[in-house]
Design an enzyme around this catalytic site. Structure first.
Site, PDB file in Angstrom:
ATOM      1  N   LYS A   1       0.787  -1.092   0.023  1.00 56.93           N
ATOM      2  CA  LYS A   1      -0.108   0.134  -0.032  1.00 56.93           C
ATOM      3  C   LYS A   1       0.579   1.272  -0.131  1.00 56.93           C
ATOM      4  O   LYS A   1       2.040   1.310   0.406  1.00 56.93           O
ATOM      5  CB  LYS A   1      -0.862  -0.035   1.167  1.00 56.93           C
ATOM      6  CG  LYS A   1      -2.058   0.883   1.039  1.00 56.93           C
ATOM      7  CD  LYS A   1      -3.130   0.147   0.621  1.00 56.93           C
ATOM      8  CE  LYS A   1      -4.532   0.856   0.149  1.00 56.93           C
ATOM      9  NZ  LYS A   1      -5.436   0.075  -0.243  1.00 56.93           N
TER      10      LYS A   1
ATOM     11  N   ASP B   1      -6.960   4.545  -4.587  1.00 56.33           N
ATOM     12  CA  ASP B   1      -7.677   4.067  -3.307  1.00 56.33           C
ATOM     13  C   ASP B   1      -8.079   5.594  -2.898  1.00 56.33           C
ATOM     14  O   ASP B   1      -8.561   6.360  -4.042  1.00 56.33           O
ATOM     15  CB  ASP B   1      -6.572   3.735  -2.303  1.00 56.33           C
ATOM     16  CG  ASP B   1      -7.247   3.315  -0.917  1.00 56.33           C
ATOM     17  OD1 ASP B   1      -7.682   2.301  -0.735  1.00 56.33           O
ATOM     18  OD2 ASP B   1      -7.541   4.123   0.121  1.00 56.33           O
TER      19      ASP B   1
HETATM   20  P1  NDP Z   1     -12.885   7.989  -3.178  1.00 53.93           P
HETATM   21  O1  NDP Z   1     -11.657   9.114  -2.992  1.00 53.93           O
HETATM   22  O2  NDP Z   1     -13.099   7.826  -4.565  1.00 53.93           O
HETATM   23  O3  NDP Z   1     -14.090   8.194  -1.872  1.00 53.93           O
HETATM   24  C1  NDP Z   1     -13.958   8.383  -0.872  1.00 53.93           C
HETATM   25  C2  NDP Z   1     -15.333   9.140  -0.282  1.00 53.93           C
HETATM   26  O4  NDP Z   1     -15.381   8.933   1.211  1.00 53.93           O
HETATM   27  C3  NDP Z   1     -15.902  10.287  -0.661  1.00 53.93           C
HETATM   28  O5  NDP Z   1     -17.195  10.425  -0.627  1.00 53.93           O
HETATM   29  C4  NDP Z   1     -15.004  10.887   0.803  1.00 53.93           C
HETATM   30  O6  NDP Z   1     -15.687  12.228   1.047  1.00 53.93           O
HETATM   31  C5  NDP Z   1     -15.163   9.956   1.859  1.00 53.93           C
HETATM   32  N1  NDP Z   1     -14.303  10.203   2.940  1.00 53.93           N
HETATM   33  C6  NDP Z   1     -12.993   9.922   2.807  1.00 53.93           C
HETATM   34  N2  NDP Z   1     -12.487  10.280   3.897  1.00 53.93           N
HETATM   35  C7  NDP Z   1     -13.598  10.654   4.963  1.00 53.93           C
HETATM   36  C8  NDP Z   1     -13.629  10.880   5.851  1.00 53.93           C
HETATM   37  N3  NDP Z   1     -12.484  11.234   7.148  1.00 53.93           N
HETATM   38  N4  NDP Z   1     -14.762  11.279   6.910  1.00 53.93           N
HETATM   39  C9  NDP Z   1     -15.903  11.182   5.838  1.00 53.93           C
HETATM   40  N5  NDP Z   1     -15.937  10.964   4.512  1.00 53.93           N
HETATM   41  C10 NDP Z   1     -14.666  10.506   4.099  1.00 53.93           C
HETATM   42  O7  NDP Z   1     -12.139   6.709  -2.609  1.00 53.93           O
HETATM   43  P2  NDP Z   1     -12.681   5.105  -2.891  1.00 53.93           P
HETATM   44  O8  NDP Z   1     -14.424   5.167  -2.934  1.00 53.93           O
HETATM   45  O9  NDP Z   1     -11.708   4.349  -3.717  1.00 53.93           O
HETATM   46  O10 NDP Z   1     -12.658   4.517  -1.258  1.00 53.93           O
HETATM   47  C11 NDP Z   1     -13.447   4.423  -0.261  1.00 53.93           C
HETATM   48  C12 NDP Z   1     -13.101   3.287   0.748  1.00 53.93           C
HETATM   49  O11 NDP Z   1     -13.001   2.081  -0.017  1.00 53.93           O
HETATM   50  C13 NDP Z   1     -11.660   3.455   1.418  1.00 53.93           C
HETATM   51  O12 NDP Z   1     -11.598   2.928   2.587  1.00 53.93           O
HETATM   52  C14 NDP Z   1     -10.600   2.595   0.372  1.00 53.93           C
HETATM   53  O13 NDP Z   1      -9.299   2.071   0.989  1.00 53.93           O
HETATM   54  C15 NDP Z   1     -11.767   1.314   0.268  1.00 53.93           C
HETATM   55  N6  NDP Z   1     -11.464   0.618  -1.025  1.00 53.93           N
HETATM   56  C16 NDP Z   1     -11.160   1.227  -2.291  1.00 53.93           C
HETATM   57  C17 NDP Z   1     -11.146   0.438  -3.470  1.00 53.93           C
HETATM   58  C18 NDP Z   1     -11.003   0.823  -4.764  1.00 53.93           C
HETATM   59  O14 NDP Z   1     -10.736  -0.006  -5.441  1.00 53.93           O
HETATM   60  N7  NDP Z   1     -10.950   2.225  -4.792  1.00 53.93           N
HETATM   61  C19 NDP Z   1     -10.819  -1.008  -3.315  1.00 53.93           C
HETATM   62  C20 NDP Z   1     -11.209  -1.450  -1.829  1.00 53.93           C
HETATM   63  C21 NDP Z   1     -11.359  -0.489  -0.861  1.00 53.93           C
HETATM   64  P3  NDP Z   1     -14.956  13.521   0.532  1.00 53.93           P
HETATM   65  O15 NDP Z   1     -15.005  13.621  -0.935  1.00 53.93           O
HETATM   66  O16 NDP Z   1     -15.588  14.605   0.943  1.00 53.93           O
HETATM   67  O17 NDP Z   1     -13.537  13.466   1.003  1.00 53.93           O
HETATM   68  O1  2IT Z   2      -7.927  -1.461  -0.880  1.00 51.67           O
HETATM   69  C1  2IT Z   2      -7.762  -1.902  -2.090  1.00 51.67           C
HETATM   70  O2  2IT Z   2      -8.068  -3.011  -2.019  1.00 51.67           O
HETATM   71  C2  2IT Z   2      -7.455  -0.842  -3.300  1.00 51.67           C
HETATM   72  N1  2IT Z   2      -7.700   0.218  -2.963  1.00 51.67           N
HETATM   73  C3  2IT Z   2      -7.586  -1.547  -4.543  1.00 51.67           C
HETATM   74  C4  2IT Z   2      -6.188  -2.149  -4.740  1.00 51.67           C
HETATM   75  C5  2IT Z   2      -5.815  -2.367  -6.129  1.00 51.67           C
HETATM   76  O3  2IT Z   2      -4.750  -2.686  -6.249  1.00 51.67           O
HETATM   77  O4  2IT Z   2      -6.599  -2.551  -6.981  1.00 51.67           O
END
Ligand code: NDP
Ligand code: 2IT
Length: 444
Positions: free
Chosen positions: A125, A165
């Site tokens: 990561k 992420d």
């Molecule tokens: P994005 O940046 O696309 O979206 C994040 C969302 O969460 C936004 O709506 C953001 O709001 C909100 N957010 C972030 N931090 C906070 C906080 N401290 N308090 C309240 N809201 C918050 O990220 P992702 O959708 O990609 O990721 C979301 C989660 O999913 C994370 O935990 C990530 O690790 C996990 N994840 C992502 C994967 C992926 O493929 N993208 C895979 C597996 C897990 P704002 O815009 O206001 O900051």
């Molecule tokens: O938390 C996660 O699994 C991710 N942000 C996606 C990682 C990846 O390599 O696609």
């Protein structure tokens, strides 16, 4: 002292300022207890001590120049945690809250998540305390170029393959990839989540959210139920949240609430995902604007209130520790039956205990959100094979992977005397393969 307790207390003593890392390690190691007790050879090989120690941590300076000509300095990270079963694989997070503890917790989780996918990927990561919010397109590009100018020497298609992420989506990946290609002079699958015209895979954008819903759907199906007519609360409104909400709605559920870091929207008639996409993906705006455009919706400042909304299924898809014990109790009181973690570690240890005690079907992050990284591995396979699969092909593989993960963790939980405890089941199912690979490779 039990082996697990000893390793946890040594880890806390060694790095006392890493609370998120401690939390993830506690969840994992305590979940593994039934397996550790059955395998005394692990302790002899110091397997857990090695498992919680990253193979390598890279910490670097990221200097860049903003649009006013001011020189800015951020900190970059890449934790290459475990390569026992494949090259390091895991996302990059750009958010002001990023520090080593956050990257280490995410990296540790990633090892087991990647193992659960059944595909040959190790755990890593990275990220930066850079905040992409409010930055111009050129600032984002310059930052990404500077970040990659250091990172490129540590990664490679067979070494370490980053992805997105929080704060890192298609836009950031394309600038990172452009700079990698320029420096390394190779067009390879060194990053996933790339655009479809330069090595990306169909379904990667939707994969984490869709995968989460496929797993919840399987859990419902095994209990003679389905998404149809269910009320769902989804937190966040980023990549994972949007596609989880979209898929849940397409299966007949009603998603009534979502949030960003400022506040939440509640639309009892069901949220119009197209409007959320327009605001978040196209305009990069705030979720409050939804309530300005859709008459049936209300906007409330602050995030926590979302968990007081009655729902059958809660899908936390924003960030770590969004659901504490108090929020978990509110959800249980209002009748929640399923919690699927789209975000990484969105529920505190106390929150998990509340759900499990109440008999809620709790699907932990490392299993429930594995669809993103699984589809990244499918992207890597297509890159290596110079192939491009159809949407239907990738989507079918993703669904199959999520269904398999569900049954593997369900069986592992039952086999180790913890039926229905998917925290234990996911940790054990993920760990056994990593443990076997580590033992096979000697003391490394
Ligand atoms: P994005 O940046 O696309 O979206 C994040 C969302 O969460 C936004 O709506 C953001 O709001 C909100 N957010 C972030 N931090 C906070 C906080 N401290 N308090 C309240 N809201 C918050 O990220 P992702 O959708 O990609 O990721 C979301 C989660 O999913 C994370 O935990 C990530 O690790 C996990 N994840 C992502 C994967 C992926 O493929 N993208 C895979 C597996 C897990 P704002 O815009 O206001 O900051
Ligand atoms: O938390 C996660 O699994 C991710 N942000 C996606 C990682 C990846 O390599 O696609």
């Amino acid at each position: 002292m039990h082996y697990v307790e000893r390793v946890l207390s040594e880890l806390k003593a060694k790095d006392p300022n890493e609370p998120e890392f401690h939390q993830a390690a506690m969840e994992i190691l305590n979940g593994l207890r039934p397996a550790i007790d059955r395998h005394p050879e692990y302790e002899k090989a110091a397997l857990l001590e090695r498992f919680v120690e990253p193979e390598r941590v890279v910490l670097f300076r990221v200097p860049w120049v903003d649009d006013r000509g001011t020189v800015r300095v951020n900190r970059g990270y890449r934790v290459q945690f475990n390569s026992a079963i494949g090259p390091y694989k895991g996302g990059l997070r750009f958010h002001p809250s990023v520090h080593l503890s956050i990257i280490k917790f995410l990296g540790l989780e990633q090892i087991l998540k990647n193992s659960l996918t059944g595909l040959p990927i190790g755990g890593g990561k990275g990220g930066s305390d850079f905040d992409p919010k409010g930055k111009s397109e050129n600032e984002i590009m310059r930052f990404c170029q500077s970040f990659m100018t250091e990172l490129y020497r540590h990664i490679g298609q067979d070494t370490d393959v980053p992805a997105g992420d929080i704060g890192v989506g298609g836009r950031e990946i394309r600038y990172l990839f452009g700079q990698y290609k320029r420096i390394a002079n190779e067009h390879v699958g060194v990053l996933t989540g790339r655009g479809l015209t330069y090595g990306g895979s169909l379904v990667r954008t939707e994969a984490t959210g869709y995968g989460l819903v496929y797993m919840v759907e399987e859990a419902l199906k095994c209990r003679g139920d389905g998404f149809k007519g269910k009320t769902v609360v989804v937190s966040g409104s980023g990549n994972v949240a949007i596609y989880a909400a979209e898929k849940a709605q397409s299966l007949g559920a009603k998603v009534v609430a979502m949030y960003d870091s400022n506040g939440y929207i509640y639309d009892k008639t069901g949220i119009d995902i197209a409007v959320v996409k327009q605001i978040k993906e196209v305009e990069r705006g705030r979720i409050r604007e939804y309530a300005e455009r859709v008459k049936t919706a209300e906007y409330h400042e602050g995030c926590k209130g979302i968990w007081n909304i009655p729902c059958d299924i809660a899908l936390p898809c924003a960030t770590q520790n969004e659901i504490d014990a108090e929020s978990a109790k509110a959800l249980v009181k209002n009748g929640v039956k399923y919690v699927g973690e789209g975000a990484n570690m969105p529920t505190t240890l106390e929150g998990i205990a509340v759900f499990q005690k109440a008999g809620v079907v709790f699907l932990p992050a490392k299993a429930a959100n594995a669809g993103g990284v699984a589809t990244s591995a499918l992207e890597m396979a297509q890159s290596s094979g110079r192939l491009f699969w159809t949407f239907g092909e990738v989507d079918a593989k993703l669904k199959n992977i999520m269904v398999n993960i569900y049954h593997n963790m369900d069986s592992a939980a039952a086999e180790y005397g913890a039926k229905g405890d998917y925290v234990a089941g996911a940790n054990i199912a993920g760990f056994m393969k990593v443990a076997a690979a580590m033992l096979a490779q000697g003391i490394v």
